[in-house]
Design a protein around this motif. Structure first.
Motif, PDB file in Angstrom:
ATOM      1  N   PHE A   1      20.635  83.960 -68.615  1.00  0.00           N
ATOM      2  CA  PHE A   1      21.977  84.447 -68.914  1.00  0.00           C
ATOM      3  C   PHE A   1      22.142  85.950 -68.697  1.00  0.00           C
ATOM      4  O   PHE A   1      23.167  86.385 -68.166  1.00  0.00           O
ATOM      5  CB  PHE A   1      22.364  84.071 -70.350  1.00  0.00           C
ATOM      6  CG  PHE A   1      22.389  82.582 -70.579  1.00  0.00           C
ATOM      7  CD1 PHE A   1      23.309  81.789 -69.916  1.00  0.00           C
ATOM      8  CD2 PHE A   1      21.491  81.974 -71.438  1.00  0.00           C
ATOM      9  CE1 PHE A   1      23.346  80.420 -70.113  1.00  0.00           C
ATOM     10  CE2 PHE A   1      21.505  80.608 -71.646  1.00  0.00           C
ATOM     11  CZ  PHE A   1      22.432  79.822 -70.980  1.00  0.00           C
ATOM     12  N   PRO A   2      21.165  86.795 -69.085  1.00  0.00           N
ATOM     13  CA  PRO A   2      21.350  88.239 -68.813  1.00  0.00           C
ATOM     14  C   PRO A   2      21.477  88.540 -67.326  1.00  0.00           C
ATOM     15  O   PRO A   2      22.309  89.358 -66.923  1.00  0.00           O
ATOM     16  CB  PRO A   2      20.093  88.874 -69.420  1.00  0.00           C
ATOM     17  CG  PRO A   2      19.625  87.898 -70.452  1.00  0.00           C
ATOM     18  CD  PRO A   2      19.954  86.549 -69.885  1.00  0.00           C
ATOM     19  N   GLU A   3      20.660  87.879 -66.507  1.00  0.00           N
ATOM     20  CA  GLU A   3      20.723  88.122 -65.069  1.00  0.00           C
ATOM     21  C   GLU A   3      22.065  87.657 -64.507  1.00  0.00           C
ATOM     22  O   GLU A   3      22.664  88.328 -63.668  1.00  0.00           O
ATOM     23  CB  GLU A   3      19.571  87.401 -64.366  1.00  0.00           C
ATOM     24  CG  GLU A   3      19.437  87.752 -62.891  1.00  0.00           C
ATOM     25  CD  GLU A   3      18.204  87.139 -62.274  1.00  0.00           C
ATOM     26  OE1 GLU A   3      17.538  86.322 -62.950  1.00  0.00           O
ATOM     27  OE2 GLU A   3      17.901  87.480 -61.112  1.00  0.00           O
ATOM     28  N   ALA A   4      22.559  86.516 -64.973  1.00  0.00           N
ATOM     29  CA  ALA A   4      23.865  86.028 -64.524  1.00  0.00           C
ATOM     30  C   ALA A   4      24.977  86.993 -64.941  1.00  0.00           C
ATOM     31  O   ALA A   4      25.909  87.244 -64.173  1.00  0.00           O
ATOM     32  CB  ALA A   4      24.135  84.639 -65.097  1.00  0.00           C
ATOM     33  N   ALA A   5      24.866  87.536 -66.144  1.00  0.00           N
ATOM     34  CA  ALA A   5      25.874  88.488 -66.617  1.00  0.00           C
ATOM     35  C   ALA A   5      25.880  89.749 -65.757  1.00  0.00           C
ATOM     36  O   ALA A   5      26.943  90.294 -65.435  1.00  0.00           O
ATOM     37  CB  ALA A   5      25.617  88.850 -68.086  1.00  0.00           C
ATOM     38  N   ARG A   6      24.681  90.227 -65.374  1.00  0.00           N
ATOM     39  CA  ARG A   6      24.613  91.408 -64.507  1.00  0.00           C
ATOM     40  C   ARG A   6      25.259  91.128 -63.149  1.00  0.00           C
ATOM     41  O   ARG A   6      25.970  91.968 -62.595  1.00  0.00           O
ATOM     42  CB  ARG A   6      23.157  91.847 -64.315  1.00  0.00           C
ATOM     43  CG  ARG A   6      22.548  92.540 -65.522  1.00  0.00           C
ATOM     44  CD  ARG A   6      21.262  93.241 -65.156  1.00  0.00           C
ATOM     45  NE  ARG A   6      20.241  92.315 -64.681  1.00  0.00           N
ATOM     46  CZ  ARG A   6      19.344  91.723 -65.463  1.00  0.00           C
ATOM     47  NH1 ARG A   6      19.357  91.958 -66.776  1.00  0.00           N
ATOM     48  NH2 ARG A   6      18.444  90.901 -64.965  1.00  0.00           N
ATOM     49  N   ASP A   7      25.009  89.926 -62.601  1.00  0.00           N
ATOM     50  CA  ASP A   7      25.609  89.588 -61.312  1.00  0.00           C
ATOM     51  C   ASP A   7      27.129  89.495 -61.409  1.00  0.00           C
ATOM     52  O   ASP A   7      27.856  89.889 -60.493  1.00  0.00           O
ATOM     53  CB  ASP A   7      25.041  88.264 -60.798  1.00  0.00           C
ATOM     54  CG  ASP A   7      23.681  88.444 -60.147  1.00  0.00           C
ATOM     55  OD1 ASP A   7      23.154  89.572 -60.194  1.00  0.00           O
ATOM     56  OD2 ASP A   7      23.139  87.466 -59.606  1.00  0.00           O
ATOM     57  N   LEU A   8      27.637  88.966 -62.523  1.00  0.00           N
ATOM     58  CA  LEU A   8      29.083  88.882 -62.704  1.00  0.00           C
ATOM     59  C   LEU A   8      29.712  90.264 -62.843  1.00  0.00           C
ATOM     60  O   LEU A   8      30.810  90.515 -62.335  1.00  0.00           O
ATOM     61  CB  LEU A   8      29.404  88.032 -63.940  1.00  0.00           C
ATOM     62  CG  LEU A   8      29.355  86.515 -63.723  1.00  0.00           C
ATOM     63  CD1 LEU A   8      29.470  85.778 -65.047  1.00  0.00           C
ATOM     64  CD2 LEU A   8      30.464  86.076 -62.777  1.00  0.00           C
ATOM     65  N   THR A   9      29.027  91.170 -63.543  1.00  0.00           N
ATOM     66  CA  THR A   9      29.530  92.542 -63.647  1.00  0.00           C
ATOM     67  C   THR A   9      29.604  93.190 -62.273  1.00  0.00           C
ATOM     68  O   THR A   9      30.585  93.854 -61.930  1.00  0.00           O
ATOM     69  CB  THR A   9      28.618  93.373 -64.570  1.00  0.00           C
ATOM     70  OG1 THR A   9      28.675  92.839 -65.898  1.00  0.00           O
ATOM     71  CG2 THR A   9      29.070  94.830 -64.610  1.00  0.00           C
ATOM     72  N   GLU A  10      28.560  92.983 -61.465  1.00  0.00           N
ATOM     73  CA  GLU A  10      28.567  93.532 -60.113  1.00  0.00           C
ATOM     74  C   GLU A  10      29.701  92.923 -59.292  1.00  0.00           C
ATOM     75  O   GLU A  10      30.394  93.618 -58.538  1.00  0.00           O
ATOM     76  CB  GLU A  10      27.221  93.262 -59.442  1.00  0.00           C
ATOM     77  CG  GLU A  10      27.111  93.831 -58.033  1.00  0.00           C
ATOM     78  CD  GLU A  10      25.754  93.558 -57.408  1.00  0.00           C
ATOM     79  OE1 GLU A  10      25.651  93.674 -56.180  1.00  0.00           O
ATOM     80  OE2 GLU A  10      24.815  93.226 -58.150  1.00  0.00           O
ATOM     81  N   ALA A  11      29.912  91.619 -59.436  1.00  0.00           N
ATOM     82  CA  ALA A  11      30.981  90.959 -58.683  1.00  0.00           C
ATOM     83  C   ALA A  11      32.358  91.478 -59.109  1.00  0.00           C
ATOM     84  O   ALA A  11      33.272  91.561 -58.289  1.00  0.00           O
ATOM     85  CB  ALA A  11      30.908  89.451 -58.890  1.00  0.00           C
ATOM     86  N   ALA A  12      32.520  91.841 -60.382  1.00  0.00           N
ATOM     87  CA  ALA A  12      33.822  92.281 -60.883  1.00  0.00           C
ATOM     88  C   ALA A  12      34.319  93.515 -60.160  1.00  0.00           C
ATOM     89  O   ALA A  12      35.527  93.685 -59.956  1.00  0.00           O
ATOM     90  CB  ALA A  12      33.739  92.549 -62.395  1.00  0.00           C
ATOM     91  N   TRP A  13      33.398  94.407 -59.750  1.00  0.00           N
ATOM     92  CA  TRP A  13      33.861  95.621 -59.081  1.00  0.00           C
ATOM     93  C   TRP A  13      33.600  95.629 -57.582  1.00  0.00           C
ATOM     94  O   TRP A  13      34.230  96.370 -56.838  1.00  0.00           O
ATOM     95  CB  TRP A  13      33.212  96.856 -59.700  1.00  0.00           C
ATOM     96  CG  TRP A  13      31.720  96.966 -59.537  1.00  0.00           C
ATOM     97  CD1 TRP A  13      30.770  96.577 -60.424  1.00  0.00           C
ATOM     98  CD2 TRP A  13      31.001  97.503 -58.416  1.00  0.00           C
ATOM     99  NE1 TRP A  13      29.511  96.818 -59.933  1.00  0.00           N
ATOM    100  CE2 TRP A  13      29.623  97.399 -58.698  1.00  0.00           C
ATOM    101  CE3 TRP A  13      31.395  98.067 -57.199  1.00  0.00           C
ATOM    102  CZ2 TRP A  13      28.646  97.826 -57.813  1.00  0.00           C
ATOM    103  CZ3 TRP A  13      30.403  98.492 -56.319  1.00  0.00           C
ATOM    104  CH2 TRP A  13      29.048  98.375 -56.635  1.00  0.00           C
ATOM    105  N   SER A  14      32.673  94.765 -57.108  1.00  0.00           N
ATOM    106  CA  SER A  14      32.290  94.866 -55.703  1.00  0.00           C
ATOM    107  C   SER A  14      32.997  93.869 -54.802  1.00  0.00           C
ATOM    108  O   SER A  14      33.204  94.139 -53.619  1.00  0.00           O
ATOM    109  CB  SER A  14      30.776  94.674 -55.562  1.00  0.00           C
ATOM    110  OG  SER A  14      30.393  93.350 -55.890  1.00  0.00           O
ATOM    111  N   ARG A  15      33.386  92.719 -55.325  1.00  0.00           N
ATOM    112  CA  ARG A  15      33.990  91.699 -54.468  1.00  0.00           C
ATOM    113  C   ARG A  15      35.486  91.952 -54.299  1.00  0.00           C
ATOM    114  O   ARG A  15      36.118  92.567 -55.152  1.00  0.00           O
ATOM    115  CB  ARG A  15      33.752  90.301 -55.053  1.00  0.00           C
ATOM    116  CG  ARG A  15      32.301  89.847 -54.935  1.00  0.00           C
ATOM    117  CD  ARG A  15      32.106  88.397 -55.330  1.00  0.00           C
ATOM    118  NE  ARG A  15      30.731  87.989 -55.066  1.00  0.00           N
ATOM    119  CZ  ARG A  15      30.309  87.473 -53.919  1.00  0.00           C
ATOM    120  NH1 ARG A  15      31.169  87.275 -52.943  1.00  0.00           N
ATOM    121  NH2 ARG A  15      29.043  87.149 -53.756  1.00  0.00           N
ATOM    122  N   PRO A  16      36.070  91.444 -53.189  1.00  0.00           N
ATOM    123  CA  PRO A  16      37.524  91.576 -53.008  1.00  0.00           C
ATOM    124  C   PRO A  16      38.268  90.950 -54.182  1.00  0.00           C
ATOM    125  O   PRO A  16      37.781  90.005 -54.815  1.00  0.00           O
ATOM    126  CB  PRO A  16      37.783  90.801 -51.704  1.00  0.00           C
ATOM    127  CG  PRO A  16      36.479  90.809 -50.982  1.00  0.00           C
ATOM    128  CD  PRO A  16      35.414  90.774 -52.046  1.00  0.00           C
TER     129      PRO A  16
END
Length: 527
Positions: free
Chosen positions: A235-250
């Motif tokens: 879950f922590p790793e998934a949360a980090r990926d979601l945070t990255e997606a929130a600002w990096s993806r279109p």
């Protein structure tokens, strides 16, 4: 949709399957890394990267940036004491380009253009060097001709052949020089065309996604990766990926991901966490674009039977934390569009920002900045209510905000705050509301009271004036003299008779107790 990996890899992550080209690159990088003979944690510390990032690059779970490849090759060459073969390094670069082509065609095109631009510049430099060499050789031959002419007597016998040979060489050199200059001009034009193409493509990509977002997995592959993380309880790793997606993806991918999380995330808080990261990390213009989506998501939750929408509460809270005097108008007016699903989101955001203001002056400036240039001024219901409720903890606060708004020439917002301040429900107990209302007014100096009472008396709204006077009467204003001061102001401007009227529903503007006080103290005979 990109097809996920079919062949087996060396790591468990590759065996679970990602993008084949990324997995193949990860195998090559892992093989290269193994020649260092150190752990991934040690290497991550050496190159100042997160150990999870190193693991994903080497495991083919994330496309490694070119800087990571260059550093890894340099570390291996330093460790071996000898450079890798150029063919091997070129093969690694081509393999990364192939993976980039699958993951991000636009970035792949940009990488190719940059490579072609670099080659064009090298050809231009080579043309410059050739021209310099030809100039030097031409000067040498012309010098030889001059020396030959000076020694004409000594070289009389072979002058004819030497001269002709030198002249032919000179003509050929001049032709070669012209060809070289033409090639240089062509190379320079080609380089300029490539540079303009690169700049246009970079500008286009910068409008569609942040500049740091390279090598992202396709969205469907990213969803699959999240699902596997949740199944493995990472879950922590998934949360980090979601945070990255929130600002990096279109932004459109973030919206699609948000709706997908609503149906597939293991915890109810995951969509709220994503929207919180969007509100914290995205540019302001992205937040304005996303605001209608936030409204629609909130409406869908309410229609789905939810008594309250934590999503909208999270969105308003995180956006309000970014409101300042400089951008208040952008948020308030940009999110209060009448055609939006919830047109008052901007008002809610401003209300929360104002409720956290440290001083009344700061709150008044926030409101003034928010409505600056708005014609007509949009409703301020939530904001006015938030100001009025500060009566609970800071009695003079709402009145000081009203005075600040009046000083800024904002009579409309000031009147709206006073309407909420004189309405029932500001505090849990009505008697407490009346007492604190009077206490807040008593905390103002004489000049502030004069300004406030003059505004209430001149408002032309008998309902507001009557409710204001009633609050003072019930809160003890009669004993302090504040009520009589207000009534004298009203009498001098419009007369007290207007306070004795009734609303369209037949409800009197003032209470019987205040009506009796007016008859007794101010000589009004109106019943």
């Amino acid at each position: 949709m990109t097809e996920v990996a079919r062949a087996q890899g060396k790591s468990s992550q590759i065996e679970r399957g990602e993008v084949p080209e990324v997995a193949a690159l990860g195998n090559v990088l892992r093989s290269l890394f193994n020649r260092l003979g150190i752990s991934q944690n040690q290497y991550a510390h050496r190159v100042h990267l997160d150990k999870s990032a190193v693991s994903r690059y080497l495991g083919g779970q994330r496309l490694a940036p070119q800087e990571f490849l260059d550093r890894l090759i340099a570390e291996v060459e330093d460790h071996l004491g000898a450079p890798l073969q150029l063919e091997a390094k070129e093969a690694i670069r081509n393999q990364r380009l192939e993976a980039l082509r699958v993951c991000n065609p636009a970035e792949f095109e940009l990488e190719n253009l940059r490579g072609e631009l670099a080659r064009s510049r090298r050809e231009t430099d080579r043309a410059h060097r050739n021209i310099e060499a030809l100039h030097a050789l031409l000067e040498k031959k012309e010098s030889e001709v001059r020396h030959a002419a000076d020694d004409l007597t000594r070289l009389r016998l072979d002058w004819g052949s030497s001269q002709q040979g030198l002249l032919r060489e000179i003509e050929q050199l001049k032709k070669d020089l012209q060809d070289a200059e033409r090639l240089r001009a062509d190379a320079e034009r080609h380089s300029e065309d490539l540079r303009e193409h690169v700049l246009r493509l970079e500008e286009e990509l910068s409008r569609t996604r942040p500049a740091t977002a390279t090598g992202e997995l396709p969205l469907e592959a990213f969803k699959g990766q999240l699902t596997r993380m949740w199944e493995d309880e990472s879950f922590p790793e998934a949360a980090r990926d979601l945070t990255e997606a929130a600002w990096s993806r279109p932004l459109d991918e973030v919206v699609e991901l948000l709706h997908w999380l609503k149906e597939h995330s293991p915890g109810s808080g995951t969509p709220e966490a994503l929207i919180s990261d969007v509100g914290r990390l995205r540019p302001v213009e992205d937040l304005l674009t996303f605001a209608p989506e936030a409204s629609r998501f909130h409406i869908a939750q309410r229609e789905g039977g939810m008594a309250r929408s934590p999503f909208l509460e999270t969105w308003v809270t995180v956006v309000a934390s970014r409101v300042t005097e400089r951008n208040a108008a952008v948020f308030y007016q940009g999110m209060n569009e009448p055609d939006a699903p919830l047109f008052d989101v901007g008002d809610r955001v401003l209300a929360l920002a104002v409720s956290h203001a440290a001083t009344a002056a700061e709150a008044a400036r926030l409101i003034g900045s928010a409505v600056a240039g708005a014609r007509p001024i949009a409703p301020l219901s939530a904001t006015a209510r938030a100001v009025a409720r500060r009566l609970r903890t800071d009695e003079p606060f709402p009145f000081l905000v009203v005075l600040g708004l009046l000083d800024a020439g904002l009579a409309g917002p000031a009147r709206r705050v006073l309407m909420y301040l004189t309405s029932a429900g500001v505090l849990p107990r009505p008697d407490e509301e009346d007492r604190q209302f009077h206490a807040g007014l008593a905390g103002l100096d004489a000049a502030a009271l004069d300004t406030l009472f003059a505004f209430v008396a001149a408002s032309g709204d008998a309902r507001l004036t009557g409710r204001f006077a009633d609050r003072l009467h019930r809160g003890g204003g009669a004993e302090s003299g504040l009520l009589d001061q207000l009534l004298r102001e009203v009498a001098s401007r419009s007369g007290l008779e207007g306070l004795h009227g009734e609303t369209v529903t037949g409800r009197p503007y003032i209470s019987d107790g205040l009506r009796h006080h007016i008859r007794r103290r101010h000589g009004s005979a109106r019943q």
